[in-house]
Enzyme design. Structure first.
Site, PDB file in Angstrom:
ATOM      1  N   TYR A 193      26.736  62.970   8.811  1.00 29.67           N
ATOM      2  CA  TYR A 193      26.918  61.164   9.199  1.00 29.67           C
ATOM      3  C   TYR A 193      27.567  61.065  10.963  1.00 29.67           C
ATOM      4  O   TYR A 193      28.696  60.118  10.672  1.00 29.67           O
ATOM      5  CB  TYR A 193      26.909  60.583   8.261  1.00 29.67           C
ATOM      6  N   CYS A 247      37.187  49.974  23.277  1.00 26.70           N
ATOM      7  CA  CYS A 247      37.467  48.984  23.584  1.00 26.70           C
ATOM      8  C   CYS A 247      36.945  48.341  22.215  1.00 26.70           C
ATOM      9  O   CYS A 247      36.358  46.982  22.702  1.00 26.70           O
ATOM     10  CB  CYS A 247      36.965  48.091  24.862  1.00 26.70           C
ATOM     11  N   GLU A 259      16.567  66.001  -2.676  1.00 25.54           N
ATOM     12  CA  GLU A 259      16.675  65.394  -1.448  1.00 25.54           C
ATOM     13  C   GLU A 259      18.521  65.734  -1.581  1.00 25.54           C
ATOM     14  O   GLU A 259      19.012  64.000  -0.283  1.00 25.54           O
ATOM     15  CB  GLU A 259      15.930  64.285  -1.135  1.00 25.54           C
ATOM     16  N   GLY A 277      21.531  65.531   1.602  1.00 24.47           N
ATOM     17  CA  GLY A 277      22.107  65.772   2.776  1.00 24.47           C
ATOM     18  C   GLY A 277      23.587  65.975   2.912  1.00 24.47           C
ATOM     19  O   GLY A 277      23.979  67.179   3.155  1.00 24.47           O
ATOM     20  N   ARG A 278      24.554  65.107   2.589  1.00 24.43           N
ATOM     21  CA  ARG A 278      25.984  65.566   2.950  1.00 24.43           C
ATOM     22  C   ARG A 278      25.795  66.814   2.268  1.00 24.43           C
ATOM     23  O   ARG A 278      27.033  67.470   2.824  1.00 24.43           O
ATOM     24  CB  ARG A 278      26.667  64.002   2.323  1.00 24.43           C
TER      25      ARG A 278
END
Ligand code: LLP
Length: 406
Positions: free
Chosen positions: A361, A333, A261, A263-264
Site C-alpha cells: 500500500y 505543500c 486473499e 495482501g499486506r
C-alpha cells in the site's frame, strides 16, 4: 546488499523489495494449508508492480483483483485465469465482460444488483459466471476505521441477514453458477478472534444455504492479516490457519476448498523506501527533517495516521550519537505531508534513511501530486538486484494530457 549502493545507482526515493521475504511470508500460509485443498490469491492491490506479481505467479499463487486493470496486470505476468478472483463493490459491465472472456475463476459479488448485472452480461455473451457472494458478517476487526470492511456500516458485501435470500436468487439466474461464499472483514488485523468469529458466522450461513438446496463448493476467508509496523504481534499465518482449520474440521467443513486473499502480510515487510535527507530545519516548536520521499510515495501516514519505522543508513563519523527529535516530512505543500512524527534521529543533509514496512500500500497507492514522478523499484534476490520499475519521468506524466482546446 547495500541499500546505500542501490540508492547511489538508482537514485531516491527508491523502493527495495526482498523476494525471499515474500516467499517466506507465502511459505507460512502454505504450511498452514499443508494437505488441504487451498488456493492463495495474492490481493494485488497491496502492491501490483509487475515484478512483484511475477514472484507470486511463479510461486503458483492465484490473484485477488479489483479492477480490469489489475486483471490485465495479472495476465501480463502469466497468471492462470482460473486462479483469479474478482472482488469489489463497483465492477462495471466492461470489467465483467473482460473477466468472463479471460475465464477467471470466480466473481466475488458484493450486492444483489450486481448479481443481476453480472447475470445479464454473462447471458448476453452465452457464458456463465462462477460466483461467490461476499458476506458482511458484522464482525469488528479492531483496526483503523478506514480499513474495516466487515461491519454493518461498511459498503462491502451483502448483509448476513440478506445472504440466504441473495443465494436463492443467484441460484435461479441462468448466467450464474454459484460456487462459493466469501468474506473479508478488514486489514491490518492483529488478533485472531475476529477471524474466528467471522468463520463461525460464515459456517452458520453455509449450513442454511445448503439446507436451501444451494451447494457451496469453496469457502473464501479474505485477507487482512496484519504486520509488525511498530511492535504489533499479529498471529503467524500458519498459527491462524491452525485455529481456523480446527473450527472447520469440528464443524465438518475441513474438506471444502479454501481460498484466501492476503495482501499486506505477503509484501508489507518485504519492502523499504530509501530516501535522502534534503534539509534539516530546526524550529521553535518542532524540528523538521525534510526528505525526498513524500505523501505521494508513502501515503499511509497522511491517510491513516500510520506509523512506519525510519532508520538511518549511516553511522555519524566519530561515532557521536547526538539525536534530535524531528518530524520527518516530505517536500509536498501540505502540512499533512509527514512520514514520521517525533522521531529521534542523528541526521544531516545528504544522509540516507530507510522507511520500513513499505512493501504494501505504498507504490500501489502512489500518485503524481505536486507533479512528482513515481519512485523506482528494485527487487533483490540473493546477491542480485533488479530494477523492476524505472523512475517515472516528466514525459511519462505529461503523455496523456491534451493542453490545447478545440
Ligand atoms: N480482499 C479484499 C476483498 C480486500 O478488500 C482486501 C483489502 C484484501 C483482500 C487484502 O487485505 P490485506 O491482506 O492486504 O489486509 N490501503 C490500506 C489497506 C486497504 C485494504 C483494503 N482491502 C492501508 O494502507 O492500510
Amino acid at each position: 546488499m547495500s541499500l546505500a549502493a542501490l540508492a547511489r545507482e538508482h537514485g531516491t526515493p527508491l523502493f527495495v523489495y526482498s523476494k525471499q521475504w515474500m516467499l517466506d511470508a507465502l511459505g507460512a500460509y502454505q504450511r498452514g494449508f499443508d494437505g488441504r485443498d487451498a488456493l492463495i490469491c495474492y490481493a494485488m492491490k497491496a502492491n501490483s508492480s509487475l515484478g512483484v506479481l511475477r514472484v507470486f505467479a511463479e510461486a503458483g499463487c492465484g490473484f485477488d483483483i479489483v479492477s480490469g486493470g489489475e486483471l490485465s496486470r495479472a495476465l501480463a505476468v502469466g497468471a492462470d485465469p482460473a486462479r483469479i478472483i474478482f472482488s469489489g463493490v463497483g465492477k462495471t459491465r466492461a470489467e465483467m465482460k473482460q473477466a468472463l472472456d479471460a475465464g477467471i475463476g470466480c466473481f466475488n459479488v458484493e450486492s444483489e444488483a450486481e448479481l443481476d448485472v453480472l447475470n445479464e452480461v454473462a447471458s448476453t455473451s452465452n457464458q456463465r459466471a462462477r460466483i461467490s457472494i461476499r458476506i458482511n458478517p458484522n464482525v469488528d476487526p479492531k483496526t483503523h476505521p478506514y480499513i474495516s470492511t466487515g461491519l454493518k456500516g461498511n459498503k462491502f458485501g451483502i448483509a448476513h441477514d440478506r445472504a440466504l435470500h441473495a443465494y436463492r436468487h443467484a441460484a435461479k439466474l441462468p448466467g450464474l453458477d454459484v460456487v462459493g461464499i466469501d468474506c473479508h472483514i478488514g486489514s491490518q488485523i492483529t488478533e485472531m478472534s475476529p477471524y474466528l468469529d467471522a468463520c463461525e458466522r460464515i459456517l452458520d450461513l453455509v449450513e442454511a444455504i445448503e439446507a436451501a438446496g444451494v451447494p457451496i463448493r469453496h469457502l473464501d476467508f479474505g485477507g487482512g492479516l496484519g504486520i509488525d509496523y511498530n511492535g504489533e504481534v499479529p498471529p503467524a499465518a500458519d498459527a491462524l490457519w491452525k485455529q481456523l482449520l480446527a473450527r472447520l474440521d469440528a464443524r465438518g467443513f475441513g474438506n471444502r476448498k479454501l481460498i484466501i486473499e492476503p495482501g499486506r502480510s505477503l509484501v508489507g515487510n518485504a519492502g523499504v523506501c530509501v530516501t535522502e535527507v534534503l534539509y534539516v530545519k530546526p524550529g521553535e516548536d518542532k524540528n523538521f527533517c525534510i526528505i525526498d520521499a513524500a505523501m505521494n510515495d508513502l501515503p499511509r501516514p497522511a491517510m491513516y495516521q500510520a506509523f512506519q519505522n525510519i532508520v538511518p543508513l549511516q553511522m555519524r563519523s566519530g561515532g557521536s550519537d547526538e539525536r534530535t527529535i524531528y518530524d520527518v516530512v516530505g517536500p509536498i505543500c501540505e502540512s499533512g505531508d509527514w512520514i514520521g512524527r517525533d522521531r529521534s534521529l542523528n541526521v544531516e543533509a545528504g544522509d540516507l534513511l530507510a522507511v520500513l514496512s513499505s512493501g504494501a500500500y505504498c507504490m500501489s497507492m502512489s500518485s503524481n501530486y505536486n507533479t512528482r514522478g513515481r519512485a523506482a523499484e528494485v527487487m533483490v534476490s540473493g546477491a542480485r538486484a533488479t530494477l523492476i520499475r524505472r523512475r517515472e519521468t516528466l514525459e511519462d506524466q505529461l503523455r496523456s494530457e491534451l493542453p490545447r482546446e478545440g
